[in-house]
Design an enzyme around this catalytic site. Structure first.
Site, PDB file in Angstrom:
ATOM      1  N   LYS A  32       0.636  -1.128  -0.166  1.00  0.00           N
ATOM      2  CA  LYS A  32       0.725  -0.227   0.134  1.00  0.00           C
ATOM      3  C   LYS A  32       1.286   1.428  -0.213  1.00  0.00           C
ATOM      4  O   LYS A  32       1.476   1.460   0.867  1.00  0.00           O
ATOM      5  CB  LYS A  32      -1.279  -0.088   0.890  1.00  0.00           C
ATOM      6  CG  LYS A  32      -1.620   1.202   1.154  1.00  0.00           C
ATOM      7  CD  LYS A  32      -2.679   1.518   2.285  1.00  0.00           C
ATOM      8  CE  LYS A  32      -1.840   1.463   3.764  1.00  0.00           C
ATOM      9  NZ  LYS A  32      -1.449   3.246   3.873  1.00  0.00           N
ATOM     10  N   ASP A  59      -3.324   3.934  -1.770  1.00  0.00           N
ATOM     11  CA  ASP A  59      -4.127   4.486  -1.239  1.00  0.00           C
ATOM     12  C   ASP A  59      -4.384   6.137  -0.766  1.00  0.00           C
ATOM     13  O   ASP A  59      -4.163   6.599  -0.214  1.00  0.00           O
ATOM     14  CB  ASP A  59      -4.091   3.896   0.259  1.00  0.00           C
ATOM     15  CG  ASP A  59      -4.494   4.366   1.985  1.00  0.00           C
ATOM     16  OD1 ASP A  59      -6.337   4.758   1.627  1.00  0.00           O
ATOM     17  OD2 ASP A  59      -4.482   4.290   2.407  1.00  0.00           O
ATOM     18  N   LYS A  61      -6.780   8.091  -0.917  1.00  0.00           N
ATOM     19  CA  LYS A  61      -8.765   8.319  -0.256  1.00  0.00           C
ATOM     20  C   LYS A  61      -9.761   9.707  -0.898  1.00  0.00           C
ATOM     21  O   LYS A  61      -9.532  10.690   0.265  1.00  0.00           O
ATOM     22  CB  LYS A  61      -8.800   8.353   1.440  1.00  0.00           C
ATOM     23  CG  LYS A  61      -8.587   7.385   2.000  1.00  0.00           C
ATOM     24  CD  LYS A  61      -8.208   7.399   4.063  1.00  0.00           C
ATOM     25  CE  LYS A  61      -7.822   6.404   4.144  1.00  0.00           C
ATOM     26  NZ  LYS A  61      -6.128   6.076   4.187  1.00  0.00           N
TER      27      LYS A  61
END
Length: 232
Positions: A32, A59, A61
Protein backbone atom coordinates in the site's frame (compact mmCIF):
# COMPACT_ATOMS: atom_id res chain seq x y z
CA UNK A 1 -7.64 -11.70 -6.87
CA UNK A 2 -7.65 -14.04 -3.89
CA UNK A 3 -7.12 -13.38 -0.21
CA UNK A 4 -3.88 -11.47 0.38
CA UNK A 5 -1.84 -9.47 2.90
CA UNK A 6 -1.13 -5.87 1.86
CA UNK A 7 1.87 -4.26 3.53
CA UNK A 8 1.38 -0.58 4.33
CA UNK A 9 4.57 1.18 3.23
CA UNK A 10 3.93 4.27 5.33
CA UNK A 11 7.39 5.72 4.89
CA UNK A 12 8.43 9.31 4.22
CA UNK A 13 10.94 8.72 1.42
CA UNK A 14 11.81 6.45 -1.48
CA UNK A 15 15.11 5.61 0.18
CA UNK A 16 13.41 4.34 3.31
CA UNK A 17 10.83 2.43 1.26
CA UNK A 18 13.36 0.62 -0.89
CA UNK A 19 15.50 -0.16 2.15
CA UNK A 20 12.47 -1.97 3.52
CA UNK A 21 11.45 -3.69 0.26
CA UNK A 22 15.02 -4.88 -0.38
CA UNK A 23 14.63 -7.19 2.63
CA UNK A 24 12.18 -9.27 0.61
CA UNK A 25 14.48 -11.23 -1.66
CA UNK A 26 12.24 -14.16 -2.62
CA UNK A 27 8.72 -12.71 -2.43
CA UNK A 28 7.07 -9.54 -3.72
CA UNK A 29 4.47 -8.42 -1.17
CA UNK A 30 1.35 -6.56 -2.22
CA UNK A 31 2.07 -3.02 -0.94
CA UNK A 32 0.00 0.00 0.00
CA UNK A 33 1.26 3.45 -0.96
CA UNK A 34 -0.46 6.08 1.12
CA UNK A 35 -0.52 9.85 1.32
CA UNK A 36 2.78 10.32 3.15
CA UNK A 37 4.91 8.49 0.60
CA UNK A 38 2.97 9.62 -2.45
CA UNK A 39 3.09 13.28 -1.45
CA UNK A 40 6.81 12.99 -0.64
CA UNK A 41 7.87 11.29 -3.87
CA UNK A 42 5.05 11.76 -6.37
CA UNK A 43 3.83 9.29 -9.00
CA UNK A 44 7.38 8.14 -9.80
CA UNK A 45 7.47 6.08 -6.59
CA UNK A 46 4.45 4.14 -7.86
CA UNK A 47 6.16 3.44 -11.17
CA UNK A 48 9.36 2.28 -9.47
CA UNK A 49 7.62 -0.07 -7.06
CA UNK A 50 5.45 -1.45 -9.88
CA UNK A 51 8.58 -2.05 -11.97
CA UNK A 52 9.94 -4.19 -9.14
CA UNK A 53 6.99 -6.54 -9.56
CA UNK A 54 4.76 -5.55 -6.65
CA UNK A 55 1.00 -5.22 -6.76
CA UNK A 56 -0.03 -1.80 -5.47
CA UNK A 57 -2.95 -0.42 -3.49
CA UNK A 58 -2.78 3.36 -3.99
CA UNK A 59 -4.45 4.72 -0.86
CA UNK A 60 -5.16 8.42 -1.50
CA UNK A 61 -8.81 8.49 -0.37
CA UNK A 62 -10.09 10.99 -2.93
CA UNK A 63 -13.02 13.17 -1.84
CA UNK A 64 -14.04 16.19 -3.90
CA UNK A 65 -16.69 17.29 -6.38
CA UNK A 66 -17.46 14.61 -9.01
CA UNK A 67 -15.72 16.29 -11.95
CA UNK A 68 -12.49 16.85 -10.01
CA UNK A 69 -12.42 13.24 -8.81
CA UNK A 70 -13.14 11.99 -12.33
CA UNK A 71 -10.16 13.90 -13.73
CA UNK A 72 -7.89 12.81 -10.88
CA UNK A 73 -8.84 9.16 -11.35
CA UNK A 74 -8.07 9.41 -15.08
CA UNK A 75 -4.53 10.43 -14.14
CA UNK A 76 -4.17 7.69 -11.53
CA UNK A 77 -5.39 5.02 -13.97
CA UNK A 78 -2.25 5.59 -16.03
CA UNK A 79 -0.06 4.47 -13.11
CA UNK A 80 -1.23 0.85 -13.52
CA UNK A 81 -2.01 0.29 -9.84
CA UNK A 82 -4.14 -2.68 -8.80
CA UNK A 83 -6.46 -1.00 -6.27
CA UNK A 84 -7.26 2.62 -5.50
CA UNK A 85 -9.86 4.29 -3.32
CA UNK A 86 -12.05 7.23 -2.36
CA UNK A 87 -14.38 8.25 0.47
CA UNK A 88 -17.91 6.85 0.25
CA UNK A 89 -19.03 10.07 1.96
CA UNK A 90 -18.41 11.82 -1.37
CA UNK A 91 -21.83 10.55 -2.56
CA UNK A 92 -23.02 8.29 -5.36
CA UNK A 93 -22.42 10.94 -8.01
CA UNK A 94 -18.77 11.23 -7.03
CA UNK A 95 -18.26 7.47 -6.98
CA UNK A 96 -19.80 7.02 -10.41
CA UNK A 97 -17.67 9.86 -11.79
CA UNK A 98 -14.58 8.21 -10.29
CA UNK A 99 -15.35 4.98 -12.11
CA UNK A 100 -15.73 6.86 -15.39
CA UNK A 101 -12.38 8.55 -14.94
CA UNK A 102 -10.61 5.40 -13.81
CA UNK A 103 -11.77 3.28 -16.77
CA UNK A 104 -9.22 3.24 -19.60
CA UNK A 105 -10.11 3.37 -23.31
CA UNK A 106 -9.76 -0.44 -23.54
CA UNK A 107 -12.28 -0.91 -20.71
CA UNK A 108 -9.75 -2.03 -18.10
CA UNK A 109 -9.29 -0.30 -14.74
CA UNK A 110 -7.91 -0.85 -11.26
CA UNK A 111 -10.26 -2.07 -8.58
CA UNK A 112 -12.02 0.85 -6.90
CA UNK A 113 -13.00 0.66 -3.26
CA UNK A 114 -14.57 3.14 -0.86
CA UNK A 115 -13.60 4.16 2.66
CA UNK A 116 -16.60 3.93 5.01
CA UNK A 117 -15.41 5.04 8.45
CA UNK A 118 -11.73 5.19 9.36
CA UNK A 119 -10.55 2.56 11.84
CA UNK A 120 -9.38 5.38 14.13
CA UNK A 121 -13.00 6.52 14.45
CA UNK A 122 -15.20 5.08 17.19
CA UNK A 123 -18.88 5.63 18.01
CA UNK A 124 -18.17 8.54 20.34
CA UNK A 125 -16.06 10.42 17.80
CA UNK A 126 -18.59 9.78 15.06
CA UNK A 127 -21.39 11.24 17.17
CA UNK A 128 -19.50 14.18 18.65
CA UNK A 129 -17.42 15.23 15.64
CA UNK A 130 -19.51 14.14 12.65
CA UNK A 131 -23.02 14.43 14.12
CA UNK A 132 -23.79 10.90 12.96
CA UNK A 133 -25.83 9.20 15.68
CA UNK A 134 -26.71 5.88 14.08
CA UNK A 135 -24.76 2.81 15.30
CA UNK A 136 -21.35 2.38 13.64
CA UNK A 137 -22.37 -0.93 12.06
CA UNK A 138 -25.39 0.64 10.39
CA UNK A 139 -23.38 3.58 9.08
CA UNK A 140 -20.76 1.27 7.57
CA UNK A 141 -23.43 -0.99 6.04
CA UNK A 142 -25.22 1.99 4.48
CA UNK A 143 -21.97 3.32 2.99
CA UNK A 144 -21.13 -0.17 1.72
CA UNK A 145 -24.52 -0.59 0.04
CA UNK A 146 -24.24 2.88 -1.51
CA UNK A 147 -20.77 2.04 -2.87
CA UNK A 148 -22.02 -1.23 -4.33
CA UNK A 149 -25.00 0.50 -5.95
CA UNK A 150 -22.59 3.01 -7.51
CA UNK A 151 -20.68 0.13 -9.14
CA UNK A 152 -17.60 -0.03 -6.90
CA UNK A 153 -15.75 -3.27 -6.22
CA UNK A 154 -15.67 -3.12 -2.43
CA UNK A 155 -14.91 -1.06 0.62
CA UNK A 156 -12.27 -0.37 3.21
CA UNK A 157 -13.69 -1.27 6.60
CA UNK A 158 -12.74 -2.58 10.00
CA UNK A 159 -12.28 -6.36 10.06
CA UNK A 160 -15.04 -6.32 12.67
CA UNK A 161 -17.47 -5.35 9.89
CA UNK A 162 -16.24 -7.57 7.04
CA UNK A 163 -18.65 -10.44 7.60
CA UNK A 164 -21.64 -8.14 7.83
CA UNK A 165 -20.60 -6.36 4.65
CA UNK A 166 -20.57 -9.66 2.79
CA UNK A 167 -23.97 -10.54 4.24
CA UNK A 168 -25.37 -7.22 2.98
CA UNK A 169 -23.51 -6.84 -0.32
CA UNK A 170 -22.51 -10.38 -1.33
CA UNK A 171 -19.29 -12.41 -1.17
CA UNK A 172 -17.89 -10.87 -4.36
CA UNK A 173 -17.98 -7.37 -2.86
CA UNK A 174 -14.45 -6.95 -1.53
CA UNK A 175 -13.55 -6.08 2.04
CA UNK A 176 -10.13 -4.50 2.52
CA UNK A 177 -9.43 -4.25 6.22
CA UNK A 178 -6.80 -2.27 8.09
CA UNK A 179 -6.78 -2.38 11.88
CA UNK A 180 -5.05 -5.78 11.98
CA UNK A 181 -2.62 -6.54 14.78
CA UNK A 182 -0.98 -9.69 16.12
CA UNK A 183 -2.51 -10.98 19.36
CA UNK A 184 0.70 -10.09 21.21
CA UNK A 185 1.10 -6.66 19.55
CA UNK A 186 0.24 -3.04 20.29
CA UNK A 187 -3.02 -1.63 18.90
CA UNK A 188 -1.40 1.80 18.41
CA UNK A 189 -3.94 4.48 17.41
CA UNK A 190 -6.40 2.00 15.92
CA UNK A 191 -9.66 1.60 17.85
CA UNK A 192 -11.30 -1.29 15.99
CA UNK A 193 -8.72 -4.07 15.60
CA UNK A 194 -8.48 -7.83 15.00
CA UNK A 195 -5.79 -10.48 14.52
CA UNK A 196 -5.00 -11.87 11.02
CA UNK A 197 -6.52 -15.26 11.91
CA UNK A 198 -9.70 -13.67 13.23
CA UNK A 199 -9.94 -11.41 10.16
CA UNK A 200 -9.73 -14.51 7.97
CA UNK A 201 -12.42 -16.26 9.98
CA UNK A 202 -14.81 -13.32 9.77
CA UNK A 203 -14.39 -12.96 6.00
CA UNK A 204 -11.88 -10.21 5.18
CA UNK A 205 -10.61 -10.47 1.60
CA UNK A 206 -7.48 -8.35 2.13
CA UNK A 207 -5.82 -7.21 5.32
CA UNK A 208 -3.65 -4.10 5.40
CA UNK A 209 -0.81 -4.43 7.89
CA UNK A 210 1.66 -1.64 8.66
CA UNK A 211 3.68 -1.31 11.84
CA UNK A 212 3.37 -4.97 12.94
CA UNK A 213 5.46 -5.73 9.81
CA UNK A 214 7.34 -2.53 8.98
CA UNK A 215 8.45 -1.89 12.57
CA UNK A 216 9.20 -5.54 13.39
CA UNK A 217 12.72 -6.64 14.26
CA UNK A 218 12.43 -9.08 11.34
CA UNK A 219 9.90 -7.67 8.83
CA UNK A 220 10.11 -10.67 6.51
CA UNK A 221 9.33 -13.08 9.35
CA UNK A 222 6.45 -10.86 10.48
CA UNK A 223 5.09 -10.77 6.92
CA UNK A 224 5.31 -14.55 6.66
CA UNK A 225 3.50 -14.86 9.99
CA UNK A 226 0.70 -12.70 8.63
CA UNK A 227 0.45 -14.74 5.45
CA UNK A 228 0.43 -17.99 7.44
CA UNK A 229 -2.35 -16.77 9.74
CA UNK A 230 -4.46 -15.10 7.07
CA UNK A 231 -3.93 -16.88 3.75
CA UNK A 232 -3.15 -20.52 4.55
Amino acid sequence: MGRDVIVACDFSSAEETFRFLDKFTDVKPFVKIGMELYYAEGPEIVRQIKARGHKIFLDLKLHDIPNTVKKAMAVLSRLDVDITNLHAAGTTAMMKAALEGLTRPDGSRPLLIAVTQLTSTDQQAMEQDLLIHEPMDEVVMHYAQTAKNAGLDGIVCSPLEAGKVHDRCGNHFLTVTPGVRFADGDAGDQKRVMTPAAAKAIGSDYIVVGRPITAAADPVAAYRRCVLEFCD
